[in-house]
Design a protein around this motif. Structure first.
Motif, PDB file in Angstrom:
ATOM      1  N   LYS A 225       8.874  22.624  14.850  1.00  0.00           N
ATOM      2  CA  LYS A 225       9.755  23.130  13.737  1.00  0.00           C
ATOM      3  C   LYS A 225      10.364  24.544  14.512  1.00  0.00           C
ATOM      4  O   LYS A 225       9.678  25.498  15.112  1.00  0.00           O
ATOM      5  CB  LYS A 225       8.799  23.661  12.512  1.00  0.00           C
ATOM      6  CG  LYS A 225       8.808  22.397  11.669  1.00  0.00           C
ATOM      7  CD  LYS A 225       8.017  22.894  10.467  1.00  0.00           C
ATOM      8  CE  LYS A 225       7.387  21.652   9.680  1.00  0.00           C
ATOM      9  NZ  LYS A 225       6.659  22.103   8.636  1.00  0.00           N
ATOM     10  N   ALA A 226      11.673  24.582  14.519  1.00  0.00           N
ATOM     11  CA  ALA A 226      12.369  25.933  15.307  1.00  0.00           C
ATOM     12  C   ALA A 226      11.877  27.169  14.457  1.00  0.00           C
ATOM     13  O   ALA A 226      11.657  28.225  15.100  1.00  0.00           O
ATOM     14  CB  ALA A 226      13.750  25.511  15.057  1.00  0.00           C
ATOM     15  N   SER A 227      11.474  26.892  13.214  1.00  0.00           N
ATOM     16  CA  SER A 227      11.018  28.503  12.306  1.00  0.00           C
ATOM     17  C   SER A 227       9.641  28.908  12.921  1.00  0.00           C
ATOM     18  O   SER A 227       9.403  29.940  12.840  1.00  0.00           O
ATOM     19  CB  SER A 227      11.074  27.922  11.044  1.00  0.00           C
ATOM     20  OG  SER A 227      10.127  26.870  10.796  1.00  0.00           O
ATOM     21  N   ASN A 228       9.117  27.807  13.564  1.00  0.00           N
ATOM     22  CA  ASN A 228       7.555  28.283  14.015  1.00  0.00           C
ATOM     23  C   ASN A 228       7.444  28.470  15.739  1.00  0.00           C
ATOM     24  O   ASN A 228       6.769  28.444  16.340  1.00  0.00           O
ATOM     25  CB  ASN A 228       6.540  27.153  13.750  1.00  0.00           C
ATOM     26  CG  ASN A 228       6.477  27.141  12.344  1.00  0.00           C
ATOM     27  OD1 ASN A 228       6.533  28.066  11.536  1.00  0.00           O
ATOM     28  ND2 ASN A 228       5.806  26.059  12.033  1.00  0.00           N
ATOM     29  N   SER A 229       8.944  28.547  16.306  1.00  0.00           N
ATOM     30  CA  SER A 229       8.937  28.804  17.617  1.00  0.00           C
ATOM     31  C   SER A 229       7.894  29.716  18.390  1.00  0.00           C
ATOM     32  O   SER A 229       7.580  29.311  19.624  1.00  0.00           O
ATOM     33  CB  SER A 229      10.310  29.065  18.136  1.00  0.00           C
ATOM     34  OG  SER A 229      11.241  28.029  17.901  1.00  0.00           O
ATOM     35  N   ASP A 230       7.774  30.683  17.953  1.00  0.00           N
ATOM     36  CA  ASP A 230       6.969  31.789  18.298  1.00  0.00           C
ATOM     37  C   ASP A 230       5.392  31.325  18.187  1.00  0.00           C
ATOM     38  O   ASP A 230       4.458  32.135  18.750  1.00  0.00           O
ATOM     39  CB  ASP A 230       7.142  33.280  17.964  1.00  0.00           C
ATOM     40  CG  ASP A 230       8.400  33.687  18.519  1.00  0.00           C
ATOM     41  OD1 ASP A 230       8.961  33.247  19.410  1.00  0.00           O
ATOM     42  OD2 ASP A 230       8.903  34.549  17.734  1.00  0.00           O
ATOM     43  N   ASN A 231       5.094  30.508  17.429  1.00  0.00           N
ATOM     44  CA  ASN A 231       3.770  30.164  17.291  1.00  0.00           C
ATOM     45  C   ASN A 231       3.119  29.327  18.251  1.00  0.00           C
ATOM     46  O   ASN A 231       3.703  28.558  19.081  1.00  0.00           O
ATOM     47  CB  ASN A 231       3.514  29.259  15.946  1.00  0.00           C
ATOM     48  CG  ASN A 231       3.912  29.882  14.699  1.00  0.00           C
ATOM     49  OD1 ASN A 231       4.063  31.277  14.583  1.00  0.00           O
ATOM     50  ND2 ASN A 231       3.733  29.498  13.416  1.00  0.00           N
TER      51      ASN A 231
END
Length: 379
Positions: free
Chosen positions: A50-56
């Motif tokens: 998911k792009a919203s979790n890119s930094d995870n």
């Protein structure tokens, strides 16, 4: 299929070798481990990107040491490709350690470069396979390099069918006298302030974990990490007070409930003008651990990586009825699990299963507010 290009290069280490004398040529004679270099961590069945979790953290890949029978550091390249032949590949990292953390963003970029982003010409446009391999080598120039390649690992990745554009969560930033000692940056520097995240766009309830490695923390909350404009402090009368109430005019530097440092869950509501701090020390518990559900196995916090970790023996257990969970302070008041078995976490979430008996390294990353992740890697 689109051609992959080199996308990521991390921690590049360059080795230089000098001969004993000007007339000597230095040559490696490699005696590789008969088993060679190989991945040792367990992976998820599918990675949801998911792009919203890119930094995870998507996965921390772990491998055994390569044996070249030489007294010099070994370099490791983690290569990724959408083709098992590795005709083209991306470099995810070049390190001298035997592990590398790879983010969701790293894998998402590969997937999109490979055409997995809703390509109508494919039968399953949002599902694909990424192939990984390791290259271990010593030497600094083409004529002096000795290398080993691992066998190829494949992982399944899935993109949301119709990935919506999501707004970044609103942030509130914590700045204070603890930033330098805690590994964040320079004290009282807005650009180095650590973030708290609201639950949604338009909401005023901010949350995040902050390490304050000083004896008497003092801090303020900032609406942005660019300046002190609009800052919030404590409603008390002296710097270091903790009243649980914040104000923007006539404020003092806020403190902690006991006036001491620690690793805190911080909650702030800028509409209600309230804030709270809960000191936390994290551990794992469950019937997959040596002490079962009776007691925690403590984790250790690393201020450089911002990650909690522990290495221990685990037994095979199937979620959601069995497995492990993370909890703070040897109590159930604050516990985290994984409802969807996707590597992202929820407070009070489901137990996490263990695929097989073995010795594992478990990590817990609480550094990204409201985007908490973990990894479980077999050693």
């Amino acid at each position: 299929m689109k051609k992959l290009t080199l996308l990521f290069i991390a921690f590049i280490a360059i080795l230089s070798f000098t001969a004993c004398t000007e007339d000597d040529d230095f040559t490696f004679t490699a005696k590789p481990d008969p088993d060679g270099i190989a991945f040792t961590n367990a992976t998820l069945e599918t990675y949801m990107l998911k792009a919203s979790n890119s930094d995870n953290l998507a996965e921390r890949f772990v491998w055994n040491e390569a044996d070249f029978d030489v007294q010099t550091p070994v370099n490791y390249e983690l290569q990724a490709s959408v083709s098992e032949s590795f005709e083209t590949y991306s470099l995810l990292g070049n390190v001298t350690q035997t592990n590398l953390a790879v983010t969701v963003g790293n894998l998402l970029a590969l997937a999109r470069e490979a055409g997995l982003d809703n390509d109508p010409t494919t039968a399953e446009p949002n599902t694909g396979t990424i192939y990984l391999r390791l290259r271990a080598y010593v030497g600094a120039d083409a004529g002096n390099v000795v290398e080993q390649l691992s066998s190829i690992m494949s992982i399944n990745v899935t993109l949301p069918e119709e990935e919506e554009e999501t707004l970044d969560l609103p942030m509130l930033y914590v700045v204070g006298n603890f930033l330098g000692a805690s590994g964040y940056g320079s004290d009282w520097t807005p650009a180095d302030a650590t973030p708290l995240a609201a639950s949604a766009e338009g909401n005023t309830d901010y949350e995040g974990f902050v390490y304050m490695n000083v004896d008497a923390p003092e801090y303020k909350f900032l609406p942005s990490n660019e300046s002190f404009d609009g800052d919030y402090g404590d409603a008390g009368t002296e710097n270091g007070d903790f009243t649980g109430t914040i104000v923007q005019e006539g404020e003092v530097n806020a403190g902690t409930p006991e006036g001491t440092g620690g690793y805190f869950l911080i909650n702030v509501d800028t509409a209600a003008l309230t804030y709270s701090l809960t000191e936390t020390n994290w551990g794992v518990i469950g019937n997959a651990t040596p002490t079962g559900w009776d007691s925690d196995t403590d984790m250790t916090y690393d201020p450089e990586t911002k990650i909690w970790s522990v290495t221990l023996d685990l037994t095979e257990q199937e979620a959601p009825d069995n497995g492990i969970k993370f909890r703070a302070n040897d109590a159930w008041d604050l516990n985290i699990g994984d409802n969807d078995a996707d590597g992202t976490m929820e407070f009070g979430g489901a137990n996490i299963g263990i695929p097989e008996d073995g010795n594992y390294t478990i990590t817990l990353d609480l550094s990204n507010p409201r985007q908490y992740t973990y990894s479980i890697s077999k050693n």
